[in-house]
Design an enzyme around this catalytic site. Structure first.
Site, mmCIF file in Angstrom:
data_model
loop_
_atom_site.group_PDB
_atom_site.id
_atom_site.type_symbol
_atom_site.label_atom_id
_atom_site.label_comp_id
_atom_site.label_asym_id
_atom_site.label_seq_id
_atom_site.Cartn_x
_atom_site.Cartn_y
_atom_site.Cartn_z
ATOM 1 C CB SER A 234 11.164 20.275 -31.593
ATOM 2 O OG SER A 234 10.341 19.698 -32.513
ATOM 3 C CD GLU A 235 6.987 21.974 -35.366
ATOM 4 O OE1 GLU A 235 6.869 21.610 -36.377
ATOM 5 O OE2 GLU A 235 8.250 22.462 -34.877
ATOM 6 C CG ASN A 236 7.755 17.577 -30.631
ATOM 7 O OD1 ASN A 236 8.641 18.312 -30.975
ATOM 8 N ND2 ASN A 236 8.338 16.490 -29.883
#
Length: 216
Positions: A45-47
Site C-alpha cells: 500500500s502506498e502509505n
C-alpha cells in the site's frame, strides 16, 4: 455472489506467485480475500506497508494498520512498514508486478479516469498517477455501470489519471482487454450474455469468435 465479489474473485486470478502487488482503496482491497491457495503474494500500500492481509474481524482493528484510504488491514508474518519516500520509490522504480485500482471511467483507448469528479472536493490524486505509470501491469476493478451510466466510454469526460493504457478491466459483467486495436471482450460474467455487455457499454468492443464465461 454480489458484484464486488465477482470482480474481486476474477481479479485474484491475475495474481502471480512471489510478486509485489499494490491494491488500491475500496473494491480492490477485497482481492486480498481471494488469493489462490498456495500462492505467496506480497501486497503493498502506498502509505508504506508491504505484507498486509484482509480486513481484520470486527473488534480486532488496529488503528496503526491501515491502507492508503484509511481502511483497516492486517499485517501478515514478515510484514514491514516504511516511509512514503521509500514506498513511492518502489512504485516509480517499476518494482510492482501489478496494481489493482478502482475506476470511474475507461475509454476506448484504455485510458483511465479514477481520481476526481469535477465540482467535488478531493484531497488530491494520491498515488493513482504514479501507480498507473509505474506498475508493470495495471488492472482496473470496477462495476460496469453506475446509476445507469456506462463507465466504459468512447472518450473520457472526467480528468484522466495517466496517458498510459491500462492492462485489463474487470467488471461485474465482463473482462475487457485494452489493446492497440481497441477494447477486446475476453470473458463474460456467469449468466451474462454478450448482448447485455454491449448494451451497458458505450465504447466499441471487439468481439472474438467466442467469449467464454468467467471461471470463479
Amino acid at each position: 455472489m454480489d458484484a464486488k465479489e465477482i470482480i474481486a474473485r476474477r481479479v485474484a486470478q491475475e495474481l502471480r506467485d512471489r510478486t509485489l502487488v499494490n491494491l488500491g482503496i475500496g473494491l480492490p482491497t477485497l482481492v486480498a480475500h481471494y488469493v489462490p491457495a498456495g500462492m505467496l503474494v506480497a501486497f503493498q500500500s502506498e502509505n508504506g506497508i508491504i505484507g498486509f492481509g484482509a480486513r481484520p474481524p470486527e473488534g480486532m482493528e488496529d488503528p496503526n494498520l491501515t491502507d492508503a484510504g484509511g481502511g483497516f488491514i492486517t499485517a501478515l508474518p514478515g510484514a514491514f512498514a516504511f516511509d512514503s519516500a521509500t514506498s513511492f520509490a518502489l512504485i516509480r522504480g517499476g518494482h510492482l508486478a501489478m496494481t489493482v485500482l478502482g475506476g470511474l471511467q475507461v475509454d476506448a483507448q484504455g485510458h483511465l479516469a479514477n481520481w476526481m469528479v469535477p465540482g467535488r472536493m478531493v484531497a488530491g490524486m494520491g498515488g493513482a498517477m504514479d501507480l498507473v505509470a509505474g506498475a508493470q501491469r495495471v488492472v482496473i476493478a470496477m462495476q460496469h455501470a453506475a446509476k445507469g451510466e456506462a463507465k466504459i466510454v468512447p472518450k473520457l469526460t472526467l480528468p484522466p489519471t495517466s496517458s498510459r493504457r491500462v492492462s485489463l478491466v474487470v467488471t461485474d459483467l465482463a473482462v475487457i482487454e485494452p489493446t492497440a486495436e481497441g477494447l477486446v471482450l475476453r470473458e463474460r460474467a456467469p449468466g451474462v450474455a454478450v448482448s447485455e455487455i454491449l448494451a451497458a457499454t458505450t465504447a466499441p468492443l471487439i468481439l472474438p469468435a467466442t467469449v467464454p464465461e468467467m471461471t470463479l
